[in-house]
Motif scaffolding. Structure first.
Motif, short mmCIF file in Angstrom:
data_model
loop_
_atom_site.label_atom_id
_atom_site.label_comp_id
_atom_site.label_asym_id
_atom_site.label_seq_id
_atom_site.Cartn_x
_atom_site.Cartn_y
_atom_site.Cartn_z
N GLU A 292 -6.65 -23.30 -20.58
CA GLU A 292 -5.42 -24.37 -20.93
C GLU A 292 -4.98 -25.23 -19.91
O GLU A 292 -4.74 -26.25 -19.74
CB GLU A 292 -4.40 -23.71 -21.65
N GLU A 293 -5.13 -24.41 -18.60
CA GLU A 293 -4.80 -24.89 -17.45
C GLU A 293 -5.85 -25.92 -17.09
O GLU A 293 -5.17 -27.15 -16.41
CB GLU A 293 -4.50 -23.88 -16.31
N LYS B 218 -7.66 -27.68 -18.84
CA LYS B 218 -7.54 -28.45 -19.73
C LYS B 218 -6.64 -29.65 -19.46
O LYS B 218 -6.65 -30.93 -19.36
CB LYS B 218 -7.52 -28.30 -20.93
N SER B 219 -5.49 -28.94 -19.05
CA SER B 219 -4.09 -29.78 -18.59
C SER B 219 -4.32 -30.50 -17.27
O SER B 219 -3.99 -31.63 -17.11
CB SER B 219 -3.06 -28.66 -18.30
N SER C 173 -6.54 -20.35 -16.27
CA SER C 173 -6.91 -20.30 -17.90
C SER C 173 -7.58 -21.58 -18.30
O SER C 173 -7.52 -22.87 -17.61
CB SER C 173 -5.82 -20.07 -18.57
#
Length: 81
Positions: free
Chosen positions: A54-55, A57-58, A52
């Motif tokens: 979000e992943e 970005k992390s 994803s």
């Protein structure tokens, strides 16, 4: 899925940016005295394989904290495309 992640690394606002000051002086010598300040940083593009955005970005944030930016002197921003 592969995400394109941009990491923008800039010197902290309170710190002197000698490279920016040198460029500002050069611009003044070229007659571009309307330019008041120059800050020079880095733009890093990462291709991140993640499930994803979000992943991705992390993962990019971990890379920035561990290697891409010096937290004593620099700040960073991350955007995922």
């Amino acid at each position: 899925m592969t995400f394109s992640v941009q990491v923008k690394v800039m010197p902290l606002k309170d710190l002197l940016d000698p490279q920016g000051k040198a460029v500002l002086g050069g611009l003044g010598n070229l007659g571009l005295s309307a330019i008041q300040d120059v800050r020079i940083g880095k733009n890093i593009t990462l291709q991140v394989e993640a499930a994803s955005a979000e992943e991705a970005k992390s993962i990019a944030e971990q890379a920035a904290k561990k290697l891409l930016a010096n937290p004593v002197m620099e700040q960073f921003e991350i955007s995922v495309n």
